[in-house]
Each structure stands twice: as structure tokens, then as C-alpha cells.
Design a protein around this motif. Structure first.
Motif, PDB file in Angstrom:
ATOM      1  N   UNK G 125       0.845  -1.206   0.000  1.00  0.00           N
ATOM      2  CA  UNK G 125       0.000   0.000   0.000  1.00  0.00           C
ATOM      3  C   UNK G 125       0.878   1.253   0.000  1.00  0.00           C
ATOM      4  N   UNK G 147      -2.196  -2.853  -2.855  1.00  0.00           N
ATOM      5  CA  UNK G 147      -2.187  -3.156  -1.427  1.00  0.00           C
ATOM      6  C   UNK G 147      -2.483  -4.628  -1.217  1.00  0.00           C
ATOM      7  N   UNK G 171      -7.054  -2.920   0.685  1.00  0.00           N
ATOM      8  CA  UNK G 171      -6.969  -2.605   2.117  1.00  0.00           C
ATOM      9  C   UNK G 171      -7.274  -3.837   2.968  1.00  0.00           C
ATOM     10  N   UNK G 174      -4.524  -6.375   2.728  1.00  0.00           N
ATOM     11  CA  UNK G 174      -3.332  -6.044   3.498  1.00  0.00           C
ATOM     12  C   UNK G 174      -3.555  -6.219   5.008  1.00  0.00           C
ATOM     13  N   UNK G 175      -4.793  -5.997   5.462  1.00  0.00           N
ATOM     14  CA  UNK G 175      -5.083  -6.305   6.874  1.00  0.00           C
ATOM     15  C   UNK G 175      -4.802  -7.775   7.165  1.00  0.00           C
ATOM     16  N   UNK G 178      -1.104  -8.438   7.227  1.00  0.00           N
ATOM     17  CA  UNK G 178      -0.508  -7.962   8.485  1.00  0.00           C
ATOM     18  C   UNK G 178      -0.865  -8.884   9.654  1.00  0.00           C
TER      19      UNK G 178
END
Lengths: 186, 186, 186, 186, 186, 186, 186, 186
Positions: G125, G147, G171, G174-175, G178
């Protein structure tokens, strides 16, 4: 692009979807295709209620991961460094594990053994023997005729393939692949 | 290879298969995943009776061929020379028709439009608009963000994609693709 | 870019086209190239009226589809799950049908068998025998020397190739491919 | 493989060929498909006497070589180092000339320009302008939207493409390509 | 393959080299690298005036085109449909001619034969025999160990390769390739 | 994208990094995996202090360059024109030198020999002999079973591979590769 | 090949190995390369006791699998169908999980996001924003600037990359990536 | 990118050319090609004594290695981890050095920058600016329009390209590439 035509298309699309939905996806009739021929029977079952659809059976990701992990564990116990691949009925990779210390040749080797096993619904150690009769089978793209691949079957039809590569012999690789298959029966 | 170890492996394999078969492949529970989000819901349904298996829905070859032919016929009626591709939920080509007079660029273009439509469960004309927000989507391998691709849905989930290429505009291509989708509802 | 030069180019292009058009595309002279040699005579016929042009013969999409469908039907009747490809004289795929239950290896296998049959104007079962004399033939990119491919001929020259893959033996595959060829004669 | 079945196949094949031959390949009817639309009309003409066959028109190798040489000569006269490609209607390379001093990027660039010109039946300088409306056209595999490609037409339909690359500007490249086209009209 | 024709080809090759020498290049010192070893001596000459630079010798495009055309003409005279490739010392294609009626397998086959001939500085008919000692040579990417490729030499070192493919036998292909080499000595 | 979620992610990422850093990268325990089996033991050592990490050993670029240069020098002294590749344990090229006069086939040949040597931790001359037992090993993508590749070992495990290609025999190539290995011990 | 030369080579190889082994693989000195620049610092540490060797840090397969599973679990909890890839510092895939219902575009998308994150040691991102300054970064082969990719770091240097693809937005992807990173810190 | 550093690079490049001239190669006229023409003059010289041959100039392997090493050393001094490629006039890699700690994206990036620089005979930082006029230049296969590539010239013509990748900015990469060029003038 004209907005009008886009709207028209979308309506058309919706109509088609509705039609399919109306037809339903009901009880799966038993497939008669599971003979014991060495050919490639498949896990596709004709849907009797919607003339358009067919159901196919595969491993879910939990099962595929469990099988791959079991194969890797078996290799580790034997002190071997391998990579493991699980592919679905269409030869598409579902799980890939490049084990610690596995050589760079092992990844694609594992994927191809799995692909070969699911394509012919037989362990690659068996398939390698068929080359005596049909040596050019091994020229089919995506295949690898080395021991180390094993099919996963449901009602006799292949639903996945497990491939292992990296041990000193294909025999060992295939033992680990079969340990992966066996884990699905526990 | 020692024959003994091969036999052992085969027995192991058989055991695994038996276990799967015993678990059965019963009634398919209704999937709750068909929301109206623009994301990529899928046609995979969890099998409630065998913890290892999942069923997925696709077009059978008769339906896929009928859809492709309908798209080609629609193009022919409009005096356009196109190619048509039908791919399954995994993006694998089921039917390819390179129409008379279709240019050499049309084949892969049709396949990629079909791939893109089934990947995001939306017509490629719609998907092309999303590039305004996420321009790099089009860098994903295998995709093509040009009008001319349409998803085939069952219960809202994508089960196939139809792609058409070769007409003077993507709008026309997509009309033909939608004619292919519509043929499945007849 | 200067607009002027673009206009100039277009005029030049138009002039060239006119010249070609003036030369015409008249009666097709009979080709003398159809010997019974195992080589690769071709379906190209020299145009006697325009020194620039040559005509080549191929299947139209209706014929190619009919042939592919006939091959698939023959396989279905025999209870086999196969994929079928029809390629033109240049080896380019015109029709591809991935049958229900056909393995993942079958698609490219079918295409390559068709490619091989049209390249040498002979069934791949025959061509596989030639490897005894010239084993490295099979290293030519795009080929596959396994039974299952059959040429479609017009006046002895190859105009298309049909390839089938997925049955337990290449013999069966080739029977289905030949059923596809035969359908063109009905 | 059983010899019997091979013989059977061969007879089947022969029958099919005979049928095609009986149908004949007669006078080529004039195609009505040459509109002035910017789309991709094609050089395929339906054979009115054999329901299976279609004739397509291309450059013969002498013409293709003459055109390529003319393009290269034009570049040489202008002191430019270029490569030249001539592709047929299916985008397949017929002639490739990597000129003295042409850079390594020029070969594939020339082939792609030729491919693009024949695919859309227009000079690539024109096609590059269409990207303003449809920017993702350039994502179609095999294409290159840079000036330097020119179609060769017969009766308005594209029968070949000529691509040139290596000069300091695409405008120059395209002048040389058009010189190649023009040589066919002499 | 007949031994006689192989001998003929070799003599032709030698003649071509002599012809090149006769054509100029100053006094042709018998290069010390032209032993009869099967190795790959090269046409790179160290520049004595700049420690950074090396000169390498290749065919100019006129010579390469003339050679390719001569090979194609020889095939045409023999009634064969072939493709011809001329590659430089680095295996990069300088000229490609896809002859009328040449099969789709011929293009890459011709390029690979040319590549193989220039890589080992020997006709591919000779190189194919070396596989008896080193069978895995043919696994080197880009190569094809089939008769039909001939090196072009200057002072004994390879400066280009000519490959021909499409005739019923590699022997014929190589005769045409040697005709291309011989044309450089005229 | 919402900025908030990006910030959240970054914090999450930071947390993870901190955790890893806290775990540290301490003393490297001696690996027990260096048996004398012909399999593929690897240079990965389990990190005893951080459960997530493993250390792997490779040549640094100075050593890899020195080895490659030594191999090339050895070839030059012998009057041979070769290319040299040094790959790491994962088969990734660290150094490539295309020597003056090396043929175009030598580059990928050298890389594949190096890849093969490091994959099985043995000279490719030895590995080529294993094909007598397992002929299909050579179908594993990326490999080349020709003499000329040598592994570089640390504590018995492969840490790099050196491949040489271009000399008249694989034996010579492998002597040069071994000269490269030997240079690391000086 | 002569056996003598093979023996000689093997002795040479052994000597080299001994030299390396004598040099040892001792304590790993702390790397000073972890600046906070957005560039690509790396996990390679110079070995102070053996001039030839360098140590590099990566995830072991248990950690890589745990991270991938955590990312997939996070997606499942959010009702998303994704694929997850974990690559090592060299961009090589260690773990791949194609989740149930993930689209066909997700696999390579996940691998490329992971590759991109580990290449630049930053979440994709963030990297996507850099295209505003350097738009052509995204033309580097193997990358994807969307991302969904996150680096795994040890002492600030990237040791792995995790990529997720398939959710309706990058988004979300990518959450989940992570979450995979965070699982390594537990 | 700062304009100042670009100017510096260009001066460095000019210095290198002068240095080459000083080194010999007869009378080296100060090249006039650092004009603003974007064309690609080439290092091929017509052989006046043999109508078939052309001489081309390249770096010998010693020079190419020296240049690559100098570029890597410059990066190391600046604390950057990069990969370096040197390609010849035909874009073929002569030297590749994957530096310690260089990311996986750097290898092909370096090769493509070198390819691009030698193709257009200009630094890639300059070439990237040309995209403002001709944005589709970057779609030519093999190219990369990112700063970091520099041509090596002899008498104004490109004889090699040096590419560097891996530093935090292309500006830095190109400084290192220019250091490689400059090393040839010492």
C-alpha cells in the motif's frame, strides 16, 4: 460507451442468472463413471436438475493443508528435506510448502508430480512404468514421471494430487506423499 | 525401486480412499456467501458430511458450448467477426471458438476477458471503471480490463466467464457475451 | 507526429491497396503439389492473377465445431472423458472443447496432437512410428508424438488437425479424432 | 496398439478426405464483408461449394520478401537502422529482416507493430490514437501501439501486416513500412 | 540418412568456406582454432589498440538475405515447402522466411537448427551423431539435433548459422541449408 | 483506501518486527544434517533462539566472483571459450560471465549445470550417471545433466553451484568449474 | 569420459570443501545496514571468519506456514475468500495457500504482492504511492503494486514477504497480510 | 529526480567516451551523437574486402567484468545493495553480478535497464523522459524505462549497456552505472 447499452447488458445478465437460480442445484446423483480402468475418470457429477450445471468435488483448504503438512512431517521424521504440493482436480496448486533445506528443483518437481498423479489417477511410481509402453507420455506439458506423486480419490475418482520432491529417491518421496493422503482418512 | 514398498504405498493409498468414500458426499448445504458485494464470492460449498471435501459448481460442456455458440451467432448476425471463450470458475478454458475472420488478437483477448469476468464476478465493462480507483488492478496476470467479458452466475456466485473479442467496440463484444449468458436461461 | 506525414502515409497505403485490388483474386488454379510423399504438402494455392497473393484453404468455424463435437460425442459414447482441439493449417486453435471430467493434461495434449497431425499431414499414431528413424523429431516445439491426432485433408493437402486426449490409450483418442474427421464427410 | 485399429482409422481418414475432395474447391465467391468500419474485417471467404471449407488470402513469400526488402531499402536510404517484419492475417511471421545496426529491441517491436496493424486493419499510428478512448487496448497480448505498422489489404480486408522498428521516431518507421506496402503495387 | 549425402554436404560446406576466403578478408591465415575438435571456436578477435574492445564478425543483412533466399530457392526447385532461418554468431535471428506451404512446426525448427549449427560450428546432421556419446546435449535450451542446420564460417570460425525445416527428411533440409551457405561464395 | 486502516496496519507491522527483533539472532548451532547420502542436504541451520528464523549460508559476491573468474581463467589457459555461472543454494544466479567467443548455447547451459549441481550436491558428471537408474530425473525443470557443474560445499552442505559450458567436452567444462571451486580454498 | 579425470575432479572438489570447512562458520556479526531509508536493505550478514561466506536470515517453514494460516484465518473471519503467499528474501515462494472460493487471479496476485513487499521492505500500500514519483517502477518483472503485501522484518531487514489477494479491496487484503505478520510475534 | 544529478551523469558519460578515445581505436572523433536525436546508430562496420561480412564492436569479457565490478564497488561505497548487468550491443548479458543483499527484483531490472540503454544509446534517465512524447515506448518487450542504465560507446555508437538496480532511487543506480562506464576509461 453508451450508458444505455450497459444497462441493457446488465439486465440481460440478471435474467440469465435468474434462470439458472430457478433451475436450482439439488441432490447430486451418483456418478456411474468410476470404473477401475487406469484411465482418467473424473470427479464431475452431472446435475440432474439444471441442465447447465455440473458439480465437481475437491479438497477444501483445511484438508489440503493438513495433507501437505502430514507429508512434510513424514519427511522431517525421516530426516529428509522436501517440498510438498497439493493440486486440485484441474492441476491447480492449492497448497505449496517449500520445506527447510529443500533444493530449488523440488518446488516445480513436487507440483508436476502432483499434477501427473491427479491427471491419470495413479501414483507416479506406477505411471513411470507405463512409459515402457508409451514413452512419449512424458512429453505432455506439465507432467513429471518420477515417483513421488499420489492421487487423492473420492469414490474412485481423483479429487486432488499430492506431490513430494527432494528426498534421495522417488520411493521415499512417494512414501511421504502417501502419508499425506493417509492423513485425510484419520 | 523395491516392489514391496510400492505395494505398501498402494495399500496406504487405498486406505485413504476408503476413508474418504466412507465419509460420503451427501446433500449440498446452501451456501450463505452470495452477498451483493462487488468482491469475488465463489461457487464453492462446504460439504457438511466429509470434513475433507468441497463441492464446486460449473457449467457442463454442453452448456458451455451452447453459450459460446450463442455468442458467436449473435456476432454473426451483427456482421462481426469475433472469437469466443468460456472459462470455468478457476479461469480454465472450457470452450474456445475462433470465428471466421476473427483477428489473431481476438483469441487471447477473449480468454482474458472471460478470466477477468469470472475472477471479479462482474462484466468487464463494469470492471474497467474500477480502474479509476485502483489503476494497477490491470497489472494482475491473466486479466484484461476491456468490455466484452460477462460472468455466468449460479445463486449469485460466478461459475463461469464468457469473453468475446474482435468487434469494433468492447460494447459490441459484451453484447455478444451477454447473448451467450442469456442462452443458458432458455 | 506531424499530421501531414500521416496523411501522406495513408495515401500511400491506399495506393497500394488499389493496386492489389486491380490485380484481382480470380479463379484458383489447381495445385500440383499433392504427392503421396510423407512430407508436408500444404493447402496453399498460387494465385495466377495477382503476383502477390496466395489462397489457402481451411475449415470454416461451423465445420470445425461440428468435427470437434463429433469427436467429443464419440468419446462420450465410449464412456471416455476427453478434450478436443481443432487447429488450422498454421497450427492455430480454431476450436477447443474441454470435456466434462477431462484431466488437466488433456487440453494442451489435444492441441499438440492436432498441431503435430497437421504439420506432417498424418495421424500421430503413424508419426510416432517415425521416431524409430528420427527420434529427435519429438524435440520440435509444439509437437506431441502420441496417438490421438488426425489431419483433415482437402485434395490431399492438410487443412486442419484434430487432436483428442484423455482416454486410457492413444488408440482410443485417435478413434475419436477420426470420428471428428469423418463427420466432415457427411 | 493393435494394428487392426490403426488400419481402420486410416480407412476412416481416407473416407473423410474423399468426401471433402468430392465437394470440390471451386470458384471463390466475392465476399461482401468489406465495409469501411474501423473494425477488423477479414480476408476469409466462404466457399460456396463445400460447406466445410473457407478460403483465406495472404501474401505469397515472394511478395512478402519484396515488401520487407523495400521497407528496409527505404530505411537504408534514409540512413536508419531498422528491423522489418511481415506477418500474415493470423499474425504469424512470414518474413523477418534484422537490419545491420538495428538495436535488439527492434525485432520484437517490428513483429508486434505488424501484428497490431493486421489485427485492426489500420496503421499503428492511427491505432495509437484510439487509446485515448480505449486505453486498455494496449494490454492485449502481442500488440504494440507505436507508429511503424501498416496493413496490407486486398479488397479492403487485411491480408498481411508490415512492421518496422529502430528509427528515431515511429513516424519514420511507418514511412518505411508504407514503402513496403507500396512496393506490392508496382 | 544416407552417408553419401552427408559427405556431399560436408564438401559443400568446405567449398563455401573456401569461397569466402577467396572472396577476400585479406590473407586468410589458417586459424589455429580450426582443429577438428567438435568445440566451439568463435569469431571474436581481440582489438589490439583498445584494451576494452573486441571485434566480432557476422554476415551483413544483404548476405544473410541472399543465403536465405538461395536456400528457399533450392527447396522450391526440389518441390519442397520449407522455412529458412539465418542466425548470427549469438544465435539471434537475422532473416526468417516462412515459405509458401511450410508447416507451422517449420519456423521454430529452422531457427533452432541454425542456432545449433552456429553454437557447435558443425552441420546438425553431424551434431546429431554426437548424441550417441552425449545424449543429454539435446536438453540444452534452444537447440534441435535434427539434420537441416549448417554453419557459415569465416576463417574457420562460425559467423552465422542457416537452418531449414519442412522437407520430408532432414537430409533434404540440410541440402537446402548448404545451398544457402554456398550462395555466399558466389 | 482509508488512511486510518493504513496506519493501523503499519502499527501492526511494527509490532511484529519488534517481536522478531526481541527474539534475536544469536549463535548458530551446528547442523547435524550433513550425512554422506547422495540426497540434497541443505545449508539451512535452525536458529535456536528465535522460533521463526533460520539461517542459510551462501557465498558472498566477492567469493562468487572470484570463483567464476578462476573458472574462466582456467578455460582461457586451456584455449577454450566458455561461459560461467555461479548460483546460490536456491539456484538463483549470483554471477554470470559470458566469455569471449562462447557460443550462444553456453549461458543457459552453464546456469543449468550450476543449478543441477547445487540441487543434488554433486558434480553433474556424477549426476549424469544416475540417469541410468532414474532416466526421468532430467525432465525436472531447470536441470541439465551434462558434466560441467560442481557444487560448493560448507560443512558438507551445498552453498552454491558453479557451472561451465562451451568447451568441446563436459569433462573439460567440469575441470574449469572445479578450478572455480578450488579458488575458494586458497 | 575418462574415470581418471573424474577422480581428479572429485579430489579437487574435496580440497575446496575442506578449505571452506576449516574456515568455519562462526558468530554472526551484527549488521549495520538497517537504516530507515525506504530502499532495500537486506538480511545478508557478512561472515567475519570465512572470507567466502555470508549468512542470510529467513523464516523457517513452520513460521512461514503459521503466518500464512493466520492470514487465511483472518480473511475467513471477515468472510473473504483469498489466497496467501509467503516468499523468502529472494522472492521464492515458501508457502502458498489457495483458499476455498478464491478466484483464479488471486494466486499469482498474492505471490507478486509478497515479492514486491520483500523487494522494497515496505507494505505494498505504501509502495503503490511511490508510483506517483516513479510510475515505471511497476514495470519491473515480478512486481504488483496493489495493497495486500507486507514485509516480515528481522532487525529492520526484510526476511520474508506475505501477500494476500482476493478480497474486495487491497486494504482488506493487506489487513490479512498484516495479521500473518503479527502471528510471528506471538 | 534532481536535474543536477542528471547533468552530472551526462558529464560522466561524456568523460568515459573521451577516455575510450584516449585509449585508442584510431582517431576517435568526438562523437556527435550526444545530439538530441533519439536514434540508434550502431557499431556495425561494413567489411570492405568481403561483401558478405560485417564487423561489430563489443566489450571483451575483461572490460565488461571490470565495468561491472566498478559499478558494484561504487554502490558498496555508498552503502547500497545492488545488482549489476552488462549487456552487449545485441542486448545479450555478458556479466551479471547479484550483489550481497540485493533484492530479488534487482537482477532482471538491471538487465532490462542495460538492454534499454544500449538499444537507444542513451541513459535510461533520459529515455524515461521521452515517454512524455511516446508513452507506449515502454511496452516494447525487454525494456525498462527507469534510471539506472547507461550506454557504453565506441566512436559514438553503442557497444554495451550497463544497468544497475536496487538502490533507493534510480538516480543512485545510474550514478553507479556511470561509474562502471567510467572505469573503462582508466
Amino acid at each position: 460507451m453508451k450508458k444505455t447499452s450497459v444497462r441493457t447488458r446488465m439486465l440481460t445478465g440478471t435474467a440469465a442468472v435468474t434462470a439458472l437460480a430457478a433451475a436450482g442445484v439439488g441432490a447430486v446423483s451418483a456418478s456411474a463413471e468410476t470404473t477401475d480402468t487406469p484411465a482418467a475418470p473424473a470427479a464431475v457429477k452431472v446435475d440432474t436438475q439444471n441442465k447447465n450445471l455440473a458439480q465437481s468435488t475437491g479438497l477444501n483448504i483445511d484438508a489440503a493443508t493438513r495433507a501437505a503438512q502430514a507429508a512434510l512431517d513424514a519427511a522431517n521424521k525421516a530426516g529428509q528435506h522436501v517440498s510438498v504440493a497439493v493440486v486440485d482436480r484441474d492441476g491447480v496448486t492449492r497448497v505449496l510448502l517449500k520445506g527447510d533445506g529443500a533444493g530449488p528443483q523440488a518446488t516445480e518437481s513436487a507440483e508436476r508430480k502432483a499434477f501427473t498423479a491427479v491427471s491419470w489417477n495413479a501414483p507416479t511410481s506406477e505411471l513411470a512404468k507405463r512409459l515402457a509402453q508409451a514413452p512419449n507420455l512424458k512429453d505432455i506439458p506439465g507432467t513429471l514421471f518420477l515417483a513421488g506423486g499420489a492421487p487423492v480419490q473420492s469414490k474412485g475418482a481423483p479429487v486432488a494430487g499430492i506431490g513430494v520432491a527432494g528426498a534421495p529417491s522417488g520411493d521415499l518421496d512417494e512414501q511421504f506423499a502417501q502419508a499425506g493422503v493417509a492423513a485425510l482418512g484419520k
